[in-house]
Design a protein around this motif. Structure first.
Motif, mmCIF file in Angstrom:
data_model
loop_
_atom_site.group_PDB
_atom_site.id
_atom_site.type_symbol
_atom_site.label_atom_id
_atom_site.label_comp_id
_atom_site.label_asym_id
_atom_site.label_seq_id
_atom_site.Cartn_x
_atom_site.Cartn_y
_atom_site.Cartn_z
ATOM 1 N N TRP A 99 -10.056 24.417 -63.537
ATOM 2 C CA TRP A 99 -8.949 24.312 -64.498
ATOM 3 C C TRP A 99 -8.533 22.860 -64.744
ATOM 4 O O TRP A 99 -7.573 22.613 -65.466
ATOM 5 C CB TRP A 99 -7.710 25.032 -63.965
ATOM 6 N N GLN A 100 -9.217 21.901 -64.165
ATOM 7 C CA GLN A 100 -8.710 20.532 -64.140
ATOM 8 C C GLN A 100 -9.852 19.538 -64.118
ATOM 9 O O GLN A 100 -11.021 19.903 -63.983
ATOM 10 C CB GLN A 100 -7.837 20.327 -62.900
ATOM 11 N N VAL A 119 -6.950 18.009 -70.905
ATOM 12 C CA VAL A 119 -7.659 19.229 -70.512
ATOM 13 C C VAL A 119 -7.681 20.235 -71.656
ATOM 14 O O VAL A 119 -8.714 20.847 -71.954
ATOM 15 C CB VAL A 119 -7.006 19.840 -69.251
ATOM 16 N N GLN A 149 -1.031 20.615 -63.071
ATOM 17 C CA GLN A 149 -1.777 19.390 -63.344
ATOM 18 C C GLN A 149 -0.992 18.200 -62.796
ATOM 19 O O GLN A 149 0.167 18.323 -62.407
ATOM 20 C CB GLN A 149 -1.994 19.221 -64.849
ATOM 21 N N ARG A 152 -7.319 18.773 -54.889
ATOM 22 C CA ARG A 152 -5.934 18.997 -55.311
ATOM 23 C C ARG A 152 -5.081 19.234 -54.077
ATOM 24 O O ARG A 152 -5.522 19.822 -53.090
ATOM 25 C CB ARG A 152 -5.831 20.165 -56.293
ATOM 26 N N GLU A 202 -2.649 14.575 -68.471
ATOM 27 C CA GLU A 202 -3.819 15.345 -68.028
ATOM 28 C C GLU A 202 -3.879 16.693 -68.732
ATOM 29 O O GLU A 202 -4.950 17.140 -69.149
ATOM 30 C CB GLU A 202 -3.765 15.573 -66.515
#
Length: 487
Positions: free
Chosen positions: A349-350, A154, A145, A355, A150
């Motif tokens: 996942w984010q 999350v 992350q 990314r 974050e």
């Protein structure tokens, strides 16, 4: 700029960076500028015609450097460390050159797969329970992350989704709004402000659990809050345990808190943003005991593990808890391997879609330092913090305010908050070293964090002599002021 000029300018920039870092000790650690200093030094709009690299570099020294706080100076002792190493910088160059946006396996297979493997490598360095590792067929796994903030958000959103779906499955008539207004999250009164922010963004109540005499969350206080809220018709669903709090590096008692969360079926998120790096050392691994009860765990290699920002490592026991909360699959992002079970798409996942190839930094650092080299780095910082602690103990005018476990020392002059505020003002106004404060049980406390990769015992001792000298001046001025008032 073509490739030929890039080669030339790239070498010049590497020289500039190396010279900067080698000479950063000689720069004033804290800038002497006022808010708004920079705007008058720049044109009001971007140039219409290209400018030269030489002019830009001149302006870096003329305009930028006077306003830089030098976090990598050996006289920077504020906040917590921000990691920096030459291998990580080189990896960041490569990341920028490859320039992939690794939201899915198909978008760049190496970007996804290296991250999965690096997170397993790091998990093994920490001796995390196997359930947190992806392996070849695990249900858990790790993700990079951008920050611990974050990661906490999350985890909270995933826990919120999970409990909402469970309650609606049991009682289909329950609306999301009805559930949301009853959800409650918990954290120690020493937890980072980012936990409170996660609650605000997530739209749930967050309650602070009073910490004990060592600034740790304990089972009794948490259990009392859970029982009280359940009796009031509320729904406890999420607990954040902090290992290495920002104020004083205290440790919530995971071995007590964990079983309660397990029994109550409450998601336990462990935030070890700073301290987590130390757990690669066997002598500090006991501080992580109880992580087996956690649903998610996070720490920042970009703080203390020589991996430049941003690189915040987060693991979950069941990755479907995350992907179940965030998964959206528009046709333009789908690919033929996404349901194979062999890979993961980290966009699920984010919070962001895009990314960077951040795992390259981990790969370079882990290989060029080795686990032993990283352990030695951590141990050196801890040794220096204990050296500073011993110096404080030698001066009866000062006191240590919290147990020194890793690289942070909390101390103050014996006396009023006003006295210590004045001391900090003198320290930071002198700009020879840089510190920031905290509040512990109403006391204004100075924090001395060992931060720089290049800090040595000599820097710590010089910093202490500087602090002592300013304290002597301050106390002398106070005595003179009192004498004048009496006369």
């Amino acid at each position: 700029m073509n490739a030929h000029e890039f080669r030339r300018r790239g070498k010049e920039m590497v020289d500039y960076v190396a010279d900067y870092l080698e000479g950063v000790e000689g720069r004033q650690v804290y800038p002497d500028v006022e808010p708004g200093y920079l705007r008058p030094l720049l044109p009001t709009a971007a140039p219409q015609e290209p400018e030269t690299f030489e002019d830009i570099i001149k302006d870096v020294e003329k305009i930028i450097m006077p306003g830089v706080t030098h976090w990598h100076s050996p006289y920077f002792f504020a906040y917590f460390p921000t990691a920096s190493s030459y291998p990580a910088m080189l990896a960041d160059m490569l990341c920028g050159a490859i320039g992939c946006i690794g939201f899915s396996w198909a978008a760049s297979p190496a970007c996804t797969e290296l991250e999965t493997v690096m997170m397993d490598w790091l998990g093994k360095m920490l001796q995390l329970p196997g359930v947190f590792l992806a392996g070849e067929a695990g249900e858990g796994g790790g993700v990079i992350q951008g920050s611990a903030s974050e990661a906490t958000l999350v985890a909270l959103l995933a826990a919120r989704t999970k409990v909402t779906r469970c309650l609606q499955a049991a009682s289909p008539g329950l609306t999301q709004a009805t559930i949301m207004e009853k959800l409650v999250a918990y954290a120690s009164d020493q937890a980072h402000s980012s936990v409170e922010r996660a609650g605000l963004i997530g739209g749930v109540k967050l309650k602070a659990i009073p910490s004990d005499g060592k600034f740790a969350m304990r089972a009794s206080a948490l259990q009392e809050a859970l029982e009280r809220d359940k009796a009031a018709g509320l729904i406890p669903f999420f607990v954040v345990a902090t290992l290495g709090t920002t104020s004083c590096c205290s440790f919530d008692n995971l071995l007590e808190v964990g079983p309660i969360c397990h029994e109550e079926d409450v998601w336990l998120h462990v935030d070890a943003a700073y301290a987590g790096s130390a757990f690669i050392c066997p002598e500090f691994r006991h501080l992580l005991n109880g992580v087996e009860y956690a649903d998610s765990f996070n720490f920042n290699p970009h703080k203390w593990l020589l991996v430049n920002f941003d690189c915040s490592a987060m693991w979950v026991k069941k990755r479907t808890d995350l992907t179940g909360a965030f998964k959206l699959d528009p046709v333009y992002l789908k690919h033929s391997h996404q349901d194979s079970g062999l890979i993961t798409d980290y966009r699920h996942w984010q919070l962001p879609l895009g990314r960077r190839f951040r795992s390259l930094k981990m790969w370079f650092v882990f290989r060029m330092y080795g686990v032993k080299g990283l352990q030695a780095y951590i141990r050196k910082h801890v040794q220096l913090s204990h050296e500073f602690e011993a110096l404080v103990h030698q001066d009866p005018r000062f006191e240590i305010c919290a147990e020194v476990t890793l690289g942070l020392v909390c101390f103050r002059l014996k006396g009023s908050n006003k006295l210590n505020e004045a001391l900090l003002e003198r320290i930071n106004s002198a700009r020879k070293i840089h510190l920031v404060p905290c509040h512990l049980r109403g006391q204004f406390v100075l924090r001395f964090a060992v931060c720089s990769r290049t800090v040595e015992s000599a820097h710590v001792r010089l910093a202490w002599e500087h602090i002592r000298g300013l304290a002597t001046e301050l106390l002398g001025a106070q005595r003179e002021e009192k004498a004048e008032i009496k006369s």
